[in-house]
Design a protein around this motif. Structure first.
Motif, PDB file in Angstrom:
ATOM      1  N   MET B   1       0.939  -1.219   0.051  1.00 17.46           N
ATOM      2  CA  MET B   1       0.033  -0.151   0.103  1.00 17.46           C
ATOM      3  C   MET B   1       1.008   1.163  -0.031  1.00 17.46           C
ATOM      4  O   MET B   1       1.802   1.223   0.752  1.00 17.46           O
ATOM      5  CB  MET B   1      -0.818  -0.009   1.274  1.00 17.46           C
ATOM      6  CG  MET B   1      -2.397   0.302   0.898  1.00 17.46           C
ATOM      7  SD  MET B   1      -3.502  -0.006   2.441  1.00 17.46           S
ATOM      8  CE  MET B   1      -2.903   1.492   3.280  1.00 17.46           C
ATOM      9  N   ALA B   2       0.576   1.978  -0.631  1.00 15.67           N
ATOM     10  CA  ALA B   2       1.213   3.591  -0.859  1.00 15.67           C
ATOM     11  C   ALA B   2       1.161   4.125   0.685  1.00 15.67           C
ATOM     12  O   ALA B   2       0.211   3.759   1.392  1.00 15.67           O
ATOM     13  CB  ALA B   2       0.478   4.507  -1.567  1.00 15.67           C
ATOM     14  N   GLU B   3       2.113   4.889   1.039  1.00 19.74           N
ATOM     15  CA  GLU B   3       2.202   5.555   2.254  1.00 19.74           C
ATOM     16  C   GLU B   3       1.136   6.601   2.534  1.00 19.74           C
ATOM     17  O   GLU B   3       0.698   7.114   1.626  1.00 19.74           O
ATOM     18  CB  GLU B   3       3.697   5.927   2.720  1.00 19.74           C
ATOM     19  CG  GLU B   3       4.146   7.387   2.046  1.00 19.74           C
ATOM     20  CD  GLU B   3       5.409   7.631   2.322  1.00 19.74           C
ATOM     21  OE1 GLU B   3       5.484   8.353   3.279  1.00 19.74           O
ATOM     22  OE2 GLU B   3       6.163   7.340   1.221  1.00 19.74           O
ATOM     23  N   GLU B   4       0.591   6.613   3.621  1.00 14.48           N
ATOM     24  CA  GLU B   4      -0.456   7.692   4.047  1.00 14.48           C
ATOM     25  C   GLU B   4       0.233   9.025   3.786  1.00 14.48           C
ATOM     26  O   GLU B   4       1.349   9.446   4.040  1.00 14.48           O
ATOM     27  CB  GLU B   4      -0.625   7.582   5.510  1.00 14.48           C
ATOM     28  CG  GLU B   4      -2.064   7.784   5.718  1.00 14.48           C
ATOM     29  CD  GLU B   4      -2.622   7.871   7.085  1.00 14.48           C
ATOM     30  OE1 GLU B   4      -3.501   8.087   7.470  1.00 14.48           O
ATOM     31  OE2 GLU B   4      -1.601   7.285   8.089  1.00 14.48           O
ATOM     32  N   LEU B   5      -0.820  10.045   3.240  1.00 14.10           N
ATOM     33  CA  LEU B   5      -0.477  11.325   2.910  1.00 14.10           C
ATOM     34  C   LEU B   5      -0.650  12.144   3.911  1.00 14.10           C
ATOM     35  O   LEU B   5      -1.651  12.051   4.810  1.00 14.10           O
ATOM     36  CB  LEU B   5      -1.488  11.904   1.715  1.00 14.10           C
ATOM     37  CG  LEU B   5      -1.370  10.942   0.363  1.00 14.10           C
ATOM     38  CD1 LEU B   5      -2.667  11.499  -0.448  1.00 14.10           C
ATOM     39  CD2 LEU B   5       0.015  11.254  -0.279  1.00 14.10           C
ATOM     40  N   ILE B   6       0.447  12.927   4.308  1.00 14.38           N
ATOM     41  CA  ILE B   6       0.322  13.803   5.541  1.00 14.38           C
ATOM     42  C   ILE B   6       0.399  15.123   5.145  1.00 14.38           C
ATOM     43  O   ILE B   6       1.374  15.550   4.367  1.00 14.38           O
ATOM     44  CB  ILE B   6       1.443  13.406   6.436  1.00 14.38           C
ATOM     45  CG1 ILE B   6       1.856  11.971   6.766  1.00 14.38           C
ATOM     46  CG2 ILE B   6       1.498  14.107   7.780  1.00 14.38           C
ATOM     47  CD1 ILE B   6       3.049  11.450   7.440  1.00 14.38           C
ATOM     48  N   TYR B   7      -0.443  15.959   5.657  1.00 19.52           N
ATOM     49  CA  TYR B   7      -0.489  17.451   5.235  1.00 19.52           C
ATOM     50  C   TYR B   7      -0.635  17.994   6.388  1.00 19.52           C
ATOM     51  O   TYR B   7      -1.680  17.838   7.065  1.00 19.52           O
ATOM     52  CB  TYR B   7      -1.467  17.948   4.135  1.00 19.52           C
ATOM     53  CG  TYR B   7      -1.388  17.206   2.879  1.00 19.52           C
ATOM     54  CD1 TYR B   7      -0.299  17.214   1.942  1.00 19.52           C
ATOM     55  CD2 TYR B   7      -2.135  16.248   2.503  1.00 19.52           C
ATOM     56  CE1 TYR B   7      -0.220  16.680   0.854  1.00 19.52           C
ATOM     57  CE2 TYR B   7      -2.156  15.372   1.267  1.00 19.52           C
ATOM     58  CZ  TYR B   7      -1.128  15.686   0.614  1.00 19.52           C
ATOM     59  OH  TYR B   7      -0.944  14.917  -0.647  1.00 19.52           O
ATOM     60  N   SER B   8       0.060  19.123   6.913  1.00 18.91           N
ATOM     61  CA  SER B   8       0.085  19.783   8.238  1.00 18.91           C
ATOM     62  C   SER B   8      -0.989  20.761   8.090  1.00 18.91           C
ATOM     63  O   SER B   8      -1.514  21.262   6.927  1.00 18.91           O
ATOM     64  CB  SER B   8       1.450  20.264   8.521  1.00 18.91           C
ATOM     65  OG  SER B   8       1.857  21.607   7.752  1.00 18.91           O
TER      66      SER B   8
END
Ligand code: PLP
Lengths: 439, 167
Positions: B1-8
């Motif tokens: 699975m692609a890594e989780e997207l993190i946006y601050s």
């Protein structure tokens, strides 16, 4: 912060702050009690947007209310879920949990060791909706796999079961549920999110009776359904209520439109709207106050309870004690895994002398209150066979851990020595032939 | 699975604060489609939104003429909001990159379920800020306490008094 910054603040901080920033208009720091039914629209277009679910906001307190919403966000945060729906009682939460996806003719599997009221609700009242329950001994998770049928829509267990010190193997049960393409629903009332985090082990929905440890002081009846936001409702055709056009909203598809917010949106916009089991704002406020001290209370509840359990285990008039924190418990290993902070404060013990002795012990207490609740600051005592589990058959009672000799206690926050002394005097008095307090 | 997207929160707040005009690719004229919900909400919040959809070109959506292609949108575009599946998103992102200078495109935002890591990398290399697999309506609501009204976990904790703007 979003997504993976999810645990930037600790549990205790979220217990006090989640969902309750200062009220922006006045600066009031404690959460206002919005004792209010309805909310003014800016104009007709704003009203239309709200009724179409196109914008966020309040319409009418049967659906949402700001004080209730603050509590919902707080519990969603403590469970690490996406959203929560609070309602009038724990039993209302159980109806709301199933309502979005159950149709007449559908079935679900539930543990046969649930709280007696849940067994009655599922077995008797749900039948009138055409919802069928299959009760299974979930101690052997494979039993659940055997009991699966094509119309099975969910699996329901308690993390820590009321009354009996029974712990469910959540991880194994979640695997079985997911292999079958159905959600695992966990009643986390007895453990609270402080002791057990069902979503960490794969649960998809959590329900609470907030009446117990969350509000904590025996002031308010209330319930809550928390959605993890991670269950894929479109993986099969079982969950049409969430994936197919909703006639009550002109053909809106909830899962497509709201994604991981679909369940909670549906539970408010359809569930609460049409079932009407709304939580009163005052009860939401009391529960918010209770949760502010949840960790402190649960630590003391657990410590006191374990000491009482040890004492009873060594008592000459007691046959057995069922508390998952005792080495004698067959659930000790599961408790270590799922309840690392303590195995709860509600447990049962078997008195020597059966039904009559059980009734006498309960009637002979001075400090313990004889009543049908758990999770109060006060210590509580009950004889389930003659009260909460009265509606069940003998067989169901024994399966639920509520046989004739069983006494249930919910250990409070009093000085523990006083609790030991009260139970001791009650046991001694009850054992005296022909003489006890009630005579 | 692609890594989780993190946006601050700061990153998302920055984008939603700077952007004024949004071209919504894949906008629908049907009132019960998700894109219609998002467009209506963003308009209410004061953004300029231009619907882009060749199949609805010439029609009006929420009173605004729908345009066939990004290139034909009159005036500047601060952000392209992609309401198309992940595969189609690649071509839209490339179009946005090509129009970056003339239209002033600074952000490409892909909706929930839309993710194309290769296209995102191309956009970022061209100096465009990227958000994927999120919804600007949900993030705007979350960052402004509105999501909390529905019982959702905003993951925002603050004891500062929020400013209430009077328009
Ligand atoms: C484990 C458990 N679940 C559900 C309920 C039902 O909750 P309520 O009484 O708030 O409806 C109870 C109440 O006793 C309970 O103990």
């Amino acid at each position: 912060m979003s997504k993976t910054d999810k645990n930037q603040f600790g549990f205790e901080t979220r217990m006090i702050h989640a969902g309750t920033p200062p009220e922006p208009i006045t600066g009031a720091r404690q959460t206002p009690i919005f004792q209010n039914t309805s909310y003014v629209f800016h104009d007709a277009d704003h009203a239309a947007s709200l009724f179409n679910l196109q914008t966020f906001g309040f319409i009418y307190s049967r659906l949402t209310n700001p004080t209730v919403a603050a509590l919902e966000e707080r519990i969603a945060s403590l469970e690490n879920g996406r959203g929560a729906t609070c309602c009038a009682s724990g039993h209302a939460a159980q109806i709301l949990a199933f309502f979005p996806f159950m149709e007449p003719g559908d079935a679900f599997i539930a543990s046969n060791r649930l709280y007696g009221g849940s067994i009655t609700q599922f077995g008797k009242t749900f039948k009138k909706f055409g919802w069928q329950v299959h009760f299974v001994d979930v101690d052997e998770p494979e039993n659940v796999r055997q009991a699966l049928t094509p119309n099975c829509k969910a699996i329901f267990v308690e993390s820590l079961a009321n009354p009996g010190g029974v712990v469910s193997d959540l991880e194994a049960l979640a695997d079985i549920a997911h292999d079958a393409g159905v959600p695992l629903i966990v009643d986390n009332t007895m453990a609270t999110p402080y002791l057990c985090q069902p979503f960490e082990w794969g649960a998809d929905l959590v329900v609470h009776s907030m009446t117990k440890f969350l509000s904590g002081n025996g002031t308010s009846v209330g319930g809550c359904v928390v959605d993890s936001g991670t269950f894929d409702w479109s993986q099969n055709d079982k969950f049409a209520g969430l994936t197919e056009p909703e006639p009550a909203y002109h053909g809106l598809r909830f899962y497509e439109t709201f994604g991981d917010m679909a369940f909670t949106t549906h539970a408010h916009a359809v569930g609460l709207r049409d079932l009407g089991a709304t939580l009163a704002p005052m009860n939401a406020f009391q529960t918010l106050l209770g949760i502010e001290t949840l960790s402190l209370r649960m630590d003391r509840h657990c410590a006191n309870a374990l000491e009482v359990a040890h004492f009873l285990e060594g008592h000459e008039l007691v046959d057995w004690v069922s508390h998952a924190g005792l080495d004698s418990s067959p659930y000790r290993a599961l408790a270590k895994k799922y309840l690392p902070g303590g195995a709860g404060a509600v447990f049962t013990f078997g008195v020597k002398g059966g039904y009559e002795m059980g009734v006498k012990v309960v009637e002979s207490c001075e400090l313990f209150s004889h009543l049908a609740n758990i999770g109060d600051t006060r210590s509580l005592i009950l004889h389930p066979a003659s009260t909460t589990h009265r509606q069940l058959s003998d067989e169901q009672r024994v399966a639920a851990g509520a046989g004739p000799e069983v006494v249930r206690v919910s250990i409070g926050l009093e000085t523990v020595g006083d609790l030991l002394a009260d139970l001791d005097q009650a046991l001694q008095l009850a054992a005296k032939p022909g003489k006890h307090a009630a005579e | 699975m692609a890594e989780e997207l993190i946006y601050s929160d700061a990153y998302l707040r920055g984008i939603l604060g700077r952007v004024r005009t949004i071209a919504m690719v894949g906008a629908s004229p049907n009132w019960n489609r998700p894109s219609y919900f998002v467009m209506k909400y963003l308009l209410e919040k004061g953004y300029g939104v231009v619907p882009v959809n060749p199949r609805a070109a010439g029609q009006e959506i929420l009173g605004i003429p729908c345009i066939a292609t990004l290139a034909e949108v009159p005036g500047a575009i601060d952000m392209v909001d992609v309401f198309r599946a992940g595969e189609a998103a690649g071509a839209i992102v490339d179009e946005a990159i090509a129009l970056r200078e003339t239209k002033g495109i600074a952000v490409v935002w892909m909706q929930i379920g839309v993710r194309n890591d290769a296209a995102a990398a191309r956009a970022q290399a061209a100096g465009i800020e990227v958000v994927m697999d999120h919804c600007p309506k949900i993030e705007y609501g979350r960052l402004n306490s509105e999501l909390s009204w529905g019982g959702f976990n905003s993951r925002i904790i603050s004891s500062r008094r929020r400013k209430v703007h009077i328009r």
